[in-house]
Design a protein around this motif. Structure first.
Motif, mmCIF file in Angstrom:
data_model
loop_
_atom_site.group_PDB
_atom_site.id
_atom_site.type_symbol
_atom_site.label_atom_id
_atom_site.label_comp_id
_atom_site.label_asym_id
_atom_site.label_seq_id
_atom_site.Cartn_x
_atom_site.Cartn_y
_atom_site.Cartn_z
ATOM 1 N N UNK A 92 99.403 43.557 73.222
ATOM 2 C CA UNK A 92 100.666 43.586 72.813
ATOM 3 C C UNK A 92 101.661 42.844 73.516
ATOM 4 N N UNK A 93 101.447 42.345 74.819
ATOM 5 C CA UNK A 93 102.299 41.176 75.292
ATOM 6 C C UNK A 93 102.253 40.149 74.606
ATOM 7 N N UNK A 94 100.976 39.533 74.286
ATOM 8 C CA UNK A 94 100.904 38.315 73.455
ATOM 9 C C UNK A 94 101.470 38.264 72.044
ATOM 10 N N UNK A 95 101.362 39.309 71.656
ATOM 11 C CA UNK A 95 102.003 39.633 69.988
ATOM 12 C C UNK A 95 103.673 39.603 70.402
ATOM 13 N N UNK A 96 103.952 40.241 71.398
ATOM 14 C CA UNK A 96 105.589 40.219 71.760
ATOM 15 C C UNK A 96 106.082 38.809 72.026
ATOM 16 N N UNK A 97 105.242 37.994 72.901
ATOM 17 C CA UNK A 97 105.848 36.815 73.202
ATOM 18 C C UNK A 97 105.611 35.682 72.375
ATOM 19 N N UNK A 98 104.560 35.664 71.560
ATOM 20 C CA UNK A 98 104.477 34.468 70.592
ATOM 21 C C UNK A 98 103.853 33.203 71.354
ATOM 22 N N UNK A 99 104.220 32.036 70.901
ATOM 23 C CA UNK A 99 103.734 30.694 71.235
ATOM 24 C C UNK A 99 104.345 30.335 72.783
ATOM 25 N N UNK A 100 105.366 31.051 73.199
ATOM 26 C CA UNK A 100 105.868 30.891 74.563
ATOM 27 C C UNK A 100 105.011 31.392 75.690
ATOM 28 N N UNK A 101 104.265 32.341 75.233
ATOM 29 C CA UNK A 101 103.159 32.941 76.344
ATOM 30 C C UNK A 101 103.698 32.903 77.636
ATOM 31 N N UNK A 102 104.925 33.430 78.052
ATOM 32 C CA UNK A 102 105.431 33.572 79.329
ATOM 33 C C UNK A 102 104.996 34.951 79.968
ATOM 34 N N UNK A 103 105.348 36.010 79.368
ATOM 35 C CA UNK A 103 104.983 37.311 79.935
ATOM 36 C C UNK A 103 103.630 37.584 80.043
ATOM 37 N N UNK A 104 102.705 37.169 78.913
ATOM 38 C CA UNK A 104 101.204 37.540 79.036
ATOM 39 C C UNK A 104 100.593 36.811 79.991
ATOM 40 N N UNK A 105 100.987 35.927 80.510
ATOM 41 C CA UNK A 105 100.382 35.189 81.955
ATOM 42 C C UNK A 105 100.489 36.457 83.159
ATOM 43 N N UNK A 106 101.826 36.948 83.066
ATOM 44 C CA UNK A 106 101.987 37.711 84.332
ATOM 45 C C UNK A 106 101.112 39.226 83.997
#
Length: 204
Positions: free
Chosen positions: A180-194
């Motif tokens: 869900x975080x990856x879908x939300x973040x898109x290519x920027x990928x900022x929050x999924x790392x965390x």
């Protein structure tokens, strides 16, 4: 982020604690070896250091060159491993994260966000639940105010440190959090790392 976190972890093990001079030297070695995807602030700082500028001067110069925009999520991505260094007591984790952040990011907001991430991770590594970890960070004098500000922010997929942490906190604890975080973040990928960092610290 993983490569940079490994550098921090190796330094922590070697020095049995935080040594920012050592981490800076290791970052510089990695930069000269062809680091990529480090974020614009990190890249500019180490270009300047590689050109012979003193590290503390380079951090401020990069901040100024970027129009004062050095409040990115890079430090929170890389220095959460501080949480696993038992030589650093839990109450020292926020200051250690802030000190490491200052290697590249002059804006204190980047360090504040990293402090929240690292302290949340320490709580999770010590066996606290996600709810208990958030409560501890919210009540800790070194992170309470900034965590309150993080929780108040609207969801944003960008790389501003407070936004990345806010979104990560929002998704962590939910079912299928990383997807869900990856879908939300898109290519920027900022929050999924965390989100991945939090899930890993929780043993999930």
């Amino acid at each position: 982020p993983v490569a940079l976190a490994e550098i921090v972890a190796d330094s922590l093990r070697t020095n049995n604690g935080l040594n920012t001079t050592d981490i800076t030297s290791r970052y510089l070695e990695g930069w000269r070896g062809g680091s990529f995807d480090t974020g614009p602030t990190y890249a500019l700082v180490f270009k300047l250091i590689d050109d012979g500028v003193e590290p503390s001067v380079a951090v401020k110069a990069a901040h100024d060159s970027l129009g004062g925009n050095s409040a990115g999520s890079g430090p929170a991505h890389r220095n959460s491993v501080i949480a696993a260094c038992t030589a650093i007591p839990i109450d020292g984790v926020p200051d250690a994260a802030r000190a490491e952040a200052l290697i590249t990011h002059f804006d204190p907001v980047a360090g504040d966000a990293a402090a929240v991430v690292a302290l949340l991770c320490r709580c999770l590594l010590e066996g606290r639940s996600w709810v208990s970890a958030k409560k501890f960070v919210a009540e800790h004098p070194g992170t309470g105010d900034v965590f309150a500000a993080i929780l108040e922010r609207p969801l944003d997929p960008g790389g501003f440190a407070l936004d990345a942490v806010s979104a990560a906190v929002h998704f962590t604890g939910r079912l299928d959090a990383l997807r869900k975080a990856s879908e939300f973040a898109g290519d920027g990928n900022y929050c999924p790392v965390l989100v991945g960092v939090f899930l890993g610290a929780a043993g999930r």
